[in-house]
Design an enzyme around this catalytic site. Structure first.
Site, mmCIF file in Angstrom:
data_model
loop_
_atom_site.group_PDB
_atom_site.id
_atom_site.type_symbol
_atom_site.label_atom_id
_atom_site.label_comp_id
_atom_site.label_asym_id
_atom_site.label_seq_id
_atom_site.Cartn_x
_atom_site.Cartn_y
_atom_site.Cartn_z
ATOM 1 N N HIS A 1 0.768 -1.406 0.147
ATOM 2 C CA HIS A 1 0.129 -0.001 0.050
ATOM 3 C C HIS A 1 0.913 1.437 -0.039
ATOM 4 O O HIS A 1 2.016 1.293 0.703
ATOM 5 C CB HIS A 1 -1.082 -0.036 1.070
ATOM 6 C CG HIS A 1 -0.112 0.242 2.549
ATOM 7 N ND1 HIS A 1 -0.086 1.452 3.119
ATOM 8 C CD2 HIS A 1 0.198 -0.758 3.210
ATOM 9 C CE1 HIS A 1 0.338 1.192 4.266
ATOM 10 N NE2 HIS A 1 0.828 -0.052 4.430
ATOM 11 N N CYS B 1 3.232 3.182 2.995
ATOM 12 C CA CYS B 1 3.536 2.326 3.851
ATOM 13 C C CYS B 1 4.820 2.752 4.766
ATOM 14 O O CYS B 1 5.852 3.247 4.557
ATOM 15 C CB CYS B 1 4.202 0.920 3.053
ATOM 16 S SG CYS B 1 4.695 -0.388 3.925
#
Length: 737
Positions: free
Chosen positions: A627, A630
């Site tokens: 993602h 992060c």
């Protein structure tokens, strides 16, 4: 519909339309005969249902025509009005009422029928089809095709008619039926692979006609009886058709009986249509949803046209719709084509149609009935629990012994009873916990507390003894009916006199007069510090209540075992919950989460998860999901970590070094971070594909698709990096023996 898609579906639709035509032809005549109406009126209604309603309807698979469920109403109406022409006016008015119902959006009524009742209706129709066609299959044709009623005018019923056929068997009809069933059962096998695109129903009809002709040259015991064939009125010319048409008598518009019958037809026809549409939608392989208000408009226009041309009332008919689905229809072209065939063939080749034996049509309908009432459906409903199975089986039996509408209403009544009973059990529940003061009886209230819960509330409070503690948890409650509020007030008054420590928490402002003034119950120390912690349990109870409300057997099924299709390796970040962002349900995803979604072969945790997922659960898809934003990726580049975390993040720094030239060309730090997140996901896929577990599975032919995803915290979107077949084809390595 565009031209290319039409070409793709046209072959299936024309084939299906032909099969539906073969089934609908005798049914149109049978319904007209059972209704006491002219035989051609049934054909007119079938033509209008196919062409007019087919063009206007939003359903792709439903087929409309004269309905067996209306035969009793039609027959009684014709007798009451003493005139078929006056009855036709009622049909036109009924169509107008249906149009109004569509305009005021009354179609949503169809959404209130529970699925167990709809499934019961389908199964019942399937069983009725089989029972009603058995006499025709054996050459006993006392009842016309289309007569679906359990009780007959001659005091017989469905079962007694089957008993009667034993003394009137026709071996010619039995032979034709046997040939037809054999063809239908073998048609989809490899034996007929080269010709199975040809409609099996048409093959059966052709063979039936040829067999009946051939039987006439054999002993008389094999000849088919005269009433064992389709019976269409033969017209000497097309002009004769116009001369025998009957038209409505508009002078009867002030007759109250005409309006009463119109209202009855409109209500019953609309309800039967909505039921049939929902049933056909459930059979649709593509799971398309029909706009119900548009369907009422289409049916209203169809009935208006049918009445103007001398036809009887029409509805969407389950038998035709189910036949259409089973024949492989894709779009409404099938229904329209069946209507065109009815019109053209009845006008031009009635003599040929009258050569079709009812025995071969019985075989087609029995196969349709079998597919509607498979044993698998009954076992699945039984496994769903008594709350689902009881209304289902009651609906089946009630429809078989009465008719479709009465049976559905009985099934609805039983379903409502179960809903009411479960409402008193599932929406409020009690538990026992321990506080500093000893045992605490805890009552958890649902979102909606109504009169249905009064009995449970009274039962709970009646068991509370003096000098005990009670916690009434209304954290998730949004509404409490006055009756239940009074029960809570009465208990608080009683608690004060019997030294019962009563605490009520979570009620809204307008119920604040019930809130406790003292300390809230806690498991240890000050409960105010525990509220966030206790909220987790409150949310858990709310989730349980919601699941049980939708499916009383939800946790029983969940406890039976898991068979997930997906393994997802994701990041431990609390903002990226894999099940939540994918909308998956418990049991659908097997997962492993770690900082920066790493696949490290020396990590026993991950490798154990991977081995179990691939070898035991046989997952078909493995996804590495990183993602943007992060923290692990940022920390790996920023440094400042130590110990185990620093060692773990060193793998991310290795990814950076491998792609340093590319990354340093990116000036924007945020874009550089996002690119590193993507590269990190791709590296983990490489590591995953290189493991002996995955290598062995692929070499053994196991289906195993591997994907790389990135989740964007900024907008909640998942992005597929499209790396499955582009960058990973050359990394499969031989497994060492």
């Amino acid at each position: 519909m565009n031209v290319s898609s039409l070409k793709n579906t046209l072959k299936s639709d024309l084939s299906s339309g032909l099969v539906v035509f073969l089934v609908a032809l005798p049914l149109c005549l049978g319904v007209a005969l059972a209704s006491g109406a002219p035989l051609l009126s049934g054909i007119i209604t079938g033509v209008v249902g196919g062409i007019v309603v087919g063009c206007l309807s939003g359903s792709q698979l439903a087929v409309s025509g004269p309905a067996a469920g209306l035969t009793t109403i039609v027959a009684a109406a014709i007798i009451t009005l003493h005139s078929y022409e006056a009855f036709l006016l009622s049909v036109i008015l009924a169509g107008g009422i249906q149009i109004v119902l569509g305009l005021v959006k009354a179609g949503k009524i169809g959404l209130y029928f529970p699925s167990n009742v709809i499934k019961g209706m389908l199964a019942a129709i399937g069983i009725i089809l089989i029972l009603k066609q058995i006499p025709h299959a054996f050459g006993y044709d006392a009842d016309a095709e289309g007569d679906m009623a359990f009780l007959q005018a001659d005091n017989n019923n469905t079962f007694s008619e089957i008993n009667n056929l034993l003394s009137k068997l026709n071996f010619g009809a039995i032979l034709i039926f046997a040939i037809s069933m054999t063809v239908l059962m073998l048609w989809d096998t490899r034996m007929f692979k080269k010709v199975k695109s040809f409609p099996a129903g048409l093959v059966v009809v052709i063979l039936g006609v040829l067999a009946s002709i051939g039987l006439n040259s054999l002993p008389e015991s094999l000849h088919l009886r005269t009433n064992s064939f389709v019976k269409i009125p033969v017209l000497s010319s097309v002009g004769d058709f116009a001369t025998i048409l009957k038209f409505p008598d508009f002078s009867q518009v002030s007759n109250p009986a005409v309006w009463t019958i119109a209202l009855t037809i409109a209500f019953v026809a609309s309800l039967e249509t909505l039921l049939s549409i929902e049933a056909v939608d459930k059979l649709d392989p593509q799971k398309r949803s029909t706009p119900l208000n548009r369907e009422l408009l289409a049916q209203g226009i169809g009935n208006t046209v049918s009445g103007l041309l001398g036809g009887i009332p029409l509805t969407a008919v389950i038998v035709r719709g189910a036949t259409n689905v089973n024949a492989g229809a894709k779009t409404k072209v099938s229904a329209i084509f069946h209507g065109v065939l009815l019109l053209v063939t009845v006008l031009l080749i009635p003599g040929i149609l009258n050569m079709i034996p009812l025995a071969c049509l019985a075989a087609i309908l029995i196969m349709v009935g079998y597919k509607l009432a498979k044993v698998k459906l009954f076992t699945e409903m039984y496994k769903s629990g008594w709350n689902q199975f009881t209304p289902f089986i009651v609906t089946v039996v009630a429809i078989i012994l009465t008719d479709l509408l009465k049976g559905v209403l009985v099934g609805m009544a039983v379903s409502i009873i179960f809903i009411l009973v479960n409402a008193t059990k599932d929406l409020i529940y009690s538990t026992e916990s321990t506080s500093e003061n000893g045992k605490v009886q805890r009552l958890v209230l649902s979102e909606q507390v109504t009169f249905l819960n009064k009995a449970h509330l009274n039962e709970f409070f009646s068991k509370i003894k003096p000098h005990t503690s009670v916690w009434i948890d209304a954290t998730q409650t949004k509404y409490i009916e006055q009756d239940c509020l009074e029960i809570l007030q009465d208990f608080k008054a009683r608690a004060a006199g019997e030294h019962i420590a009563c605490t009520i928490t979570g009620l809204k402002d307008h119920y604040s007069f019930l809130e406790a003034k003292g300390e809230l119950i806690a498991h240890d120390h000050d409960h105010s510090k525990q509220q966030p912690y206790q909220a987790l349990f409150a949310n858990n109870r709310k989730w349980i209540a919601e699941k049980l409300h939708l499916d009383i057997n939800y946790f029983t099924k969940l406890n039976a075992g898991q068979s997930p299709q997906y393994l997802i390796v994701g990041c431990s970040d609390s903002r990226a919950p894999l099940e939540l962002i994918t909308g998956a349900q418990p049991g659908e995803i097997f997962s492993q989460r770690n900082i920066a979604n790493q696949v490290i072969p020396s990590d026993p945790n991950l490798m154990s998860v991977l081995q179990y997922a691939v070898e035991a659960l046989k997952v078909k898809h493995i996804i590495i999901c990183g993602h943007y934003g992060c923290g692990g990726v940022r920390a790996a580049l920023a440094g400042g970590t130590s110990g185990n975390l620093d060692q773990w993040l060193s793998h991310v720094r290795d990814v950076y070094r491998t792609h340093k030239d590319e990354l340093e060309l990116i000036q924007d730090p945020e874009m550089q971070h996002r690119r590193l997140v993507e590269l990190n996901v791709k590296e983990q896929i490489y590591q995953l594909r290189s493991t002996s577990i995955v290598q062995k599975a692929l070499q053994n032919g196991q289906v195993l698709n591997i994907y790389g995803w990135v989740y964007d915290l900024a907008d909640g979107m998942l992005h597929d990096l499209q790396v499955q077949d582009i960058e990973l084809n050359n990394i499969v390595k031989p497994v060492l023996a």
